[in-house]
Motif scaffolding. Structure first.
Motif, PDB file in Angstrom:
ATOM      1  N   ILE A 246       0.589  -1.216  -0.107  1.00 40.22           N
ATOM      2  CA  ILE A 246      -0.145   0.035   0.172  1.00 40.22           C
ATOM      3  C   ILE A 246       0.495   1.458  -0.281  1.00 40.22           C
ATOM      4  O   ILE A 246       0.339   2.564  -0.641  1.00 40.22           O
ATOM      5  N   ARG A 247       2.422   1.512   0.918  1.00 47.18           N
ATOM      6  CA  ARG A 247       2.781   2.050   1.262  1.00 47.18           C
ATOM      7  C   ARG A 247       3.033   2.590  -0.654  1.00 47.18           C
ATOM      8  O   ARG A 247       3.722   3.483  -0.703  1.00 47.18           O
ATOM      9  N   MET A 248       3.988   1.607  -1.599  1.00 46.34           N
ATOM     10  CA  MET A 248       4.328   1.540  -2.168  1.00 46.34           C
ATOM     11  C   MET A 248       3.076   2.115  -3.357  1.00 46.34           C
ATOM     12  O   MET A 248       3.763   2.586  -4.931  1.00 46.34           O
ATOM     13  N   GLY A 249       1.708   2.444  -3.459  1.00 47.33           N
ATOM     14  CA  GLY A 249       1.278   2.571  -4.290  1.00 47.33           C
ATOM     15  C   GLY A 249       0.916   4.088  -4.458  1.00 47.33           C
ATOM     16  O   GLY A 249       1.253   4.425  -4.035  1.00 47.33           O
ATOM     17  N   TYR A 250      -0.153   4.638  -5.269  1.00 50.80           N
ATOM     18  CA  TYR A 250       0.175   5.939  -4.942  1.00 50.80           C
ATOM     19  C   TYR A 250      -1.123   6.191  -4.432  1.00 50.80           C
ATOM     20  O   TYR A 250      -2.230   5.805  -4.226  1.00 50.80           O
ATOM     21  N   GLN A 251      -1.067   7.643  -3.377  1.00 51.97           N
ATOM     22  CA  GLN A 251      -1.497   8.276  -2.655  1.00 51.97           C
ATOM     23  C   GLN A 251      -2.867   8.872  -2.587  1.00 51.97           C
ATOM     24  O   GLN A 251      -2.396   9.286  -3.827  1.00 51.97           O
ATOM     25  N   ALA A 252      -3.858   8.708  -2.197  1.00 48.66           N
ATOM     26  CA  ALA A 252      -4.861   9.996  -2.510  1.00 48.66           C
ATOM     27  C   ALA A 252      -4.570  10.583  -3.145  1.00 48.66           C
ATOM     28  O   ALA A 252      -5.248  11.432  -3.399  1.00 48.66           O
ATOM     29  N   GLU A 253      -4.161  11.304  -1.672  1.00 49.27           N
ATOM     30  CA  GLU A 253      -3.302  13.016  -2.082  1.00 49.27           C
ATOM     31  C   GLU A 253      -2.476  13.220  -2.923  1.00 49.27           C
ATOM     32  O   GLU A 253      -2.728  14.393  -3.241  1.00 49.27           O
ATOM     33  N   ASP A 254      -2.147  12.499  -3.683  1.00 48.01           N
ATOM     34  CA  ASP A 254      -0.928  12.260  -4.842  1.00 48.01           C
ATOM     35  C   ASP A 254      -1.663  12.668  -5.961  1.00 48.01           C
ATOM     36  O   ASP A 254      -1.857  12.829  -6.854  1.00 48.01           O
ATOM     37  N   MET A 255      -3.065  11.473  -5.984  1.00 48.51           N
ATOM     38  CA  MET A 255      -3.472  11.275  -7.097  1.00 48.51           C
ATOM     39  C   MET A 255      -5.289  12.197  -7.661  1.00 48.51           C
ATOM     40  O   MET A 255      -5.637  12.631  -8.698  1.00 48.51           O
ATOM     41  N   ILE A 256      -5.416  12.466  -6.366  1.00 49.96           N
ATOM     42  CA  ILE A 256      -6.908  13.034  -6.792  1.00 49.96           C
ATOM     43  C   ILE A 256      -6.553  14.535  -6.150  1.00 49.96           C
ATOM     44  O   ILE A 256      -6.231  15.088  -5.164  1.00 49.96           O
ATOM     45  N   LEU A 257      -6.341  15.215  -7.193  1.00 49.88           N
ATOM     46  CA  LEU A 257      -6.345  16.910  -6.817  1.00 49.88           C
ATOM     47  C   LEU A 257      -7.562  17.510  -6.884  1.00 49.88           C
ATOM     48  O   LEU A 257      -7.214  18.363  -5.938  1.00 49.88           O
ATOM     49  N   ALA A 258      -8.512  17.260  -7.713  1.00 54.29           N
ATOM     50  CA  ALA A 258      -9.694  17.785  -6.982  1.00 54.29           C
ATOM     51  C   ALA A 258     -11.150  17.194  -7.560  1.00 54.29           C
ATOM     52  O   ALA A 258     -10.683  16.398  -8.519  1.00 54.29           O
ATOM     53  N   CYS A 259     -12.848  17.534  -6.862  1.00 52.30           N
ATOM     54  CA  CYS A 259     -13.050  17.111  -6.251  1.00 52.30           C
ATOM     55  C   CYS A 259     -14.553  17.515  -6.160  1.00 52.30           C
ATOM     56  O   CYS A 259     -14.320  18.361  -5.570  1.00 52.30           O
ATOM     57  N   LEU A 260     -15.263  17.296  -7.031  1.00 52.53           N
ATOM     58  CA  LEU A 260     -17.301  18.685  -6.815  1.00 52.53           C
ATOM     59  C   LEU A 260     -17.940  17.311  -7.436  1.00 52.53           C
ATOM     60  O   LEU A 260     -18.048  16.537  -8.307  1.00 52.53           O
ATOM     61  N   TYR A 261     -19.131  17.498  -6.464  1.00 50.02           N
ATOM     62  CA  TYR A 261     -19.763  16.486  -6.432  1.00 50.02           C
ATOM     63  C   TYR A 261     -21.093  17.703  -6.902  1.00 50.02           C
ATOM     64  O   TYR A 261     -21.456  18.327  -5.556  1.00 50.02           O
TER      65      TYR A 261
END
Length: 643
Positions: A246-261
Motif C-alpha cells: 500500500i505504501r509503494m502505491g499511489y496515495q490519494a492526496e497525490d492522485m486526486i487533485l480536485a473533486c466536486l459533486y
C-alpha cells in the motif's frame, strides 16, 4: 355415535359382500355421468355403441395427451421478461478510480532490479542474436536463478513436425547452439506468416529440471515479455507485506487533485481506499460502507461527479504496465469492484464525460431460475467477504478458482484473496506454482465446476455508460491550469504536472428514467387449471364435476375390490379348516341317539356303575367326545343310570 354406526354398517357390508359387480358399477356410471360419450355407449345400438366406444376412447386419449403436455410445460417453469420505464430520484453509483500502474517504479525498483536486468538482457539477445553485438559484457553478471525458474525460450518452427527449443541465455546462442527438440509438439499461435523464423514462449515446468513442461506461445514477443514479467513480479511482490505494498502505491492526496459533486466540494478524504492486486491502491467514492449513499438531485453534467486525477505516468513500471491512464468502474454500493472485467480506461490528457443510464434486473428465484439473493445457498466460500461486500458472481468465480489453486497447487495466487492458513505462491517456496497455475487456468473441467457452483444474483443494477472525450486542457489554457494544480498539490510555483499525467472525469446521470427488466412466471397454477379444464371440456364436454364422478367410481371400485378380497380370505380360511376335519361333524340328534344307546347298554350289563361298565364290543371304536365341535347334550341328566 355416528362414527360407530358407520363402522357397524361397514362391517355388515364386509360380511354381506359387495352387493353388485364391476359391470353393474360401470353401467351405472355410464348412465349417470355428465360426460357425453359414455351415455351413448350403453343407450345406442350395437353398431353405434362400437363407434361411440371408439370415439370416447380416442378423445379420452387426446385429453390425457394434452394434459401431459400442459403439465410438462408448467413444470418447466419458464419465465417471460417485461420491460418497464420509471422516473425517480436515484442513488448515485459508487465510483472506483485506480491507476493503470499498480506501484510507483521509484518505490519498487529495488525489488525488481534483477528482474529488469534479466528482461533487458533477454530483449537484447532477441533483437540482436548475433554474437558481438551485445553490451552484456560491460555490465555485472546476471543472476540467472529467476530465469531458470521461469525461462523465456525461442521456438524454431522451420520443421513443423519437430520444432526446436532455443535457450536465449546460452553463451553460444546461434542457430547451431544449444538446442532441444520438442518431438511432435507444435507451437500454438499464428503460423500464417512464413517469414517468421522464431517465436517467443514462456516455459513452465512442474519443477526445475523436470521434463514435464508446457510452453505458452505468443504471436508477438511483446505479449510474451509482458506475461513473463507478470509471472516473475507476482512471485516477488507476493512476499511483500500488504502495508508495504500500500505504501509503494499511489496515495490519494497525490492522485486526486480536485473533486466536486454537484455544487458541493469534496476531496480525497471522501474516498475509501482499498488495495486491488491488479491496480494497487484504488479509491471508491460513495461506497456506502460508513455513510448513507448520496442521491443525485438532477440529471445532467452539472449535478454529477467531477474529478481531476494525476496518474504520474513518468513513474510507471516499464515492463509491467504497457497502458497508461486511469482505470474506473461504476458499481453498486457495498459491492467489490472487479475492474479487470468491468472497468474502463480514461486516457491521459483528456476530459472524459460519462453519461449513465440505469438498468435494474429482477430475476425470479427457484424453481424458475438458479439465482441467489445473498449467496448463502452457494457452496463456494466467498473470500471477498473480508471486505464486507455483497455477493457477486465474479467474487464467487474467483473464490472458487482460488480454492482449487490452494487445494491442487498448495498455495494461493497473488491476484485473489487468501483462505485462512494459506500463503501466496512464490518461486522459492513453490517452484512449480506457475506450471500448476497455467494448467489450472486452462482446465475446462475446473472452470465448469466453478460455473456450475456459482449463481447469479436475483436482483442486480447495471450502469450503461455513454462515453465521450476531448483534449484537456487546451493549448491556450494548459499553462495556467498546470501552474494552479502544481501549486495546490506541491505548493510550488514551478510546473510539476504535464499533459501525460492529467485526467479530468465527468460522471453524471443522463436522465432519471430507469429501466426495470423483470421476470414473471410464464405459466401459473391458474393457467394450468384453466388449460386442463379447457382441453377436457373441448374433447369430452366435461367439467370438474365429471372428474369428481370419475373419482367416485374409482373409490367404489376399490371398495368392491376390498370386499372381494376379504370374502376370498374368509373362504380360504374355511377351506383350510375343512381340510383338517374331512368328515362332517355329527348333528345334535345323532349325538342324542348315540348317548341313549350307550345308556341302554349299561342297563343290559346289570346296572353297573359307569366306571365299572362293560367294555365295548371288540371292533367298536370308543366314542371320542373331545373331538366333536358341539358338546353332547345332557339329555338324560347326571343320574341317568337305572336304579
Amino acid at each position: 355415535m355416528n362414527l360407530k354406526k358407520y363402522f357397524v354398517r361397514a362391517l355388515h357390508r364386509l360380511q354381506k359382500g359387495p352387493g353388485y359387480t364391476y359391470k353393474e358399477l360401470l353401467v351405472w356410471y355410464c348412465d349417470n355421468t355428465n360426460t357425453h360419450g359414455p351415455k351413448r355407449i350403453i343407450k345406442e345400438g350395437p353398431k353405434k355403441k362400437l363407434i361411440w366406444f371408439f370415439l370416447t376412447l380416442l378423445f379420452a386419449s387426446l385429453v390425457f395427451w394434452q394434459w401431459g403436455i400442459l403439465i410438462n410445460t408448467y413444470l418447466s417453469y419458464n419465465v417471460t421478461s417485461s420491460l418497464s420505464i420509471g422516473f425517480k430520484t436515484m442513488k448515485f453509483p459508487a465510483v472506483t478510480v485506480c491507476n493503470a500502474n499498480p506501484f510507483k517504479y521509484s518505490e519498487v525498483k529495488h525489488l525488481l532490479k534483477e528482474l529488469d536486468r534479466l528482461i533487458e538482457a533477454a530483449l537484447e539477445r532477441i533483437l540482436q542474436p548475433a554474437p558481438g553485438n551485445s553490451s552484456e559484457n560491460a555490465s555485472p553478471p546476471l543472476d540467472l536463478r529467476l530465469w531458470h525458474q521461469i525461462p523465456l525460450v525461442l521456438i524454431d518452427e522451420h520443421d513443423k513436425d519437430n520444432p526446436v527449443i532455443l535457450d536465449i541465455f546460452e553463451s553460444n546462442q546461434t542457430a547451431g547452439g544449444n538446442q532441444t527438440t520438442v518431438g511432435n509438439q507444435t507451437a500454438a499461435g499464428d503460423q500464417t506468416s512464413a517469414e517468421k523464423k522464431y517465436k517467443l514462449a514462456v516455459k513452465l515446468c512442474s519443477h526445475q529440471g523436470s521434463d514435464n513442461c508446457t510452453y505458452r506461445n505468443f504471436t508477438s514477443a511483446a505479449q510474451a515479455v509482458t506475461e513473463w514479467y507478470i509471472l516473475q513480479s507476482t512471485s516477488i511482490l507476493s512476499k511483500v507485506p500488504l502495508q508495504e505494498r500500500i505504501r509503494m502505491g499511489y496515495q490519494a492526496e497525490d492522485m486526486i487533485l480536485a473533486c466536486l459533486y454537484g455544487a458541493e466540494p469534496c476531496n480525497y478524504k471522501n474516498f475509501t481506499q482499498i488495495y486491488h492486486p491488479d491496480h494497487g491502491n484504488c479509491y471508491i467514492f460513495n461506497w456506502g460502507m460508513d455513510e448513507e449513499a448520496l442521491n443525485s438531485s438532477n440529471p445532467g453534467a452539472e449535478f454529477g461527479l467531477k474529478l481531476i486525477l494525476d496518474i504520474s505516468q513518468q513513474d510507471y513500471i516499464p515492463y509491467l504496465s504497457s497502458a497508461a491512464g486511469a482505470r474506473l468502474m461504476l458499481h453498486q454500493q457495498k459491492s467489490f469492484p472487479f475492474l479487470k472485467d468491468q472497468g474502463i480506461y480514461a486516457m491521459a490528457g483528456t476530459e472524459t464525460s460519462i453519461g449513465v443510464l440505469v438498468d435494474e434486473l429482477e430475476r425470479m428465484g427457484y424453481p424458475y431460475s438458479d439465482c441467489t439473493n445473498n449467496g448463502s445457498d452457494v457452496p463456494v466460500k466467498n473470500l471477498y467477504s473480508q471486505y464486507n461486500t455483497s455477493y457477486s458472481i465474479q467474487a464467487c468465480l474467483r473464490s472458487c478458482f482460488q480454492s482449487h489453486m490452494t487445494e491442487i497447487c498448495g498455495c494461493g495466487h497473488y491476484m485473489f484473496p487468501l483462505p485462512e492458513g494459506v500463503n501466496y505462491c512464490n518461486n522459492e517456496d513453490n517452484p512449480g506454482w506457475a506450471y500448476c497455475y497455467s494448467s489450472l487456468r486452462s482446465s475446462i473441467t475446473h472452470r465448469q465446476i466453478c460455473i456450475d457452483s456459482c449463481k447469479e444474483t436475483c436482483n442486480d443494477t447495471q450502469y450503461k455508460m455513454t462515453i465521450s472525450m476531448a483534449d484537456w486542457p487546451s493549448e491556450a489554457s494548459e499553462d495556467w491550469i498546470f501552474h494552479i494544480l502544481s501549486y495546490e498539490r506541491d505548493m510550488s510555483t514551478n510546473v510539476t504536472l504535464d499533459r501525460n499525467g492529467i485526467i479530468k472525469l465527468n460522471i453524471y446521470f443522463q436522465e432519471y428514467n430507469y429501466r426495470t427488466i423483470s421476470e414473471s412466471a410464464a405459466t401459473t397454477i391458474v393457467w394450468l387449471l384453466s388449460s386442463l379444464g379447457g382441453q377436457f371440456g373441448f374433447w369430452m364436454g366435461g367439467s370438474v364435476l365429471c372428474l369428481i364422478e370419475f373419482g367416485e367410481i374409482i373409490i367404489d371400485s376399490l371398495w368392491i375390490t376390498v370386499i372381494n378380497v376379504i370374502s376370498w380370505c374368509k373362504g380360504l380360511k374355511q377351506k383350510r379348516a375343512q381340510a383338517q376335519y374331512p368328515d362332517a361333524p355329527p348333528t345334535v340328534s345323532e349325538l342324542v341317539e348315540a348317548h341313549t344307546n350307550l345308556g341302554f347298554q349299561h342297563e343290559d350289563a346289570g346296572a353297573l356303575p359307569r366306571d365299572e361298565a362293560l367294555p365295548p364290543e371288540p371292533g367298536t371304536p370308543p366314542p371320542n367326545y373331545d373331538s366333536l365341535r358341539v358338546q353332547p347334550l345332557d339329555v338324560l341328566g347326571p343320574d341317568s343310570d337305572t336304579e
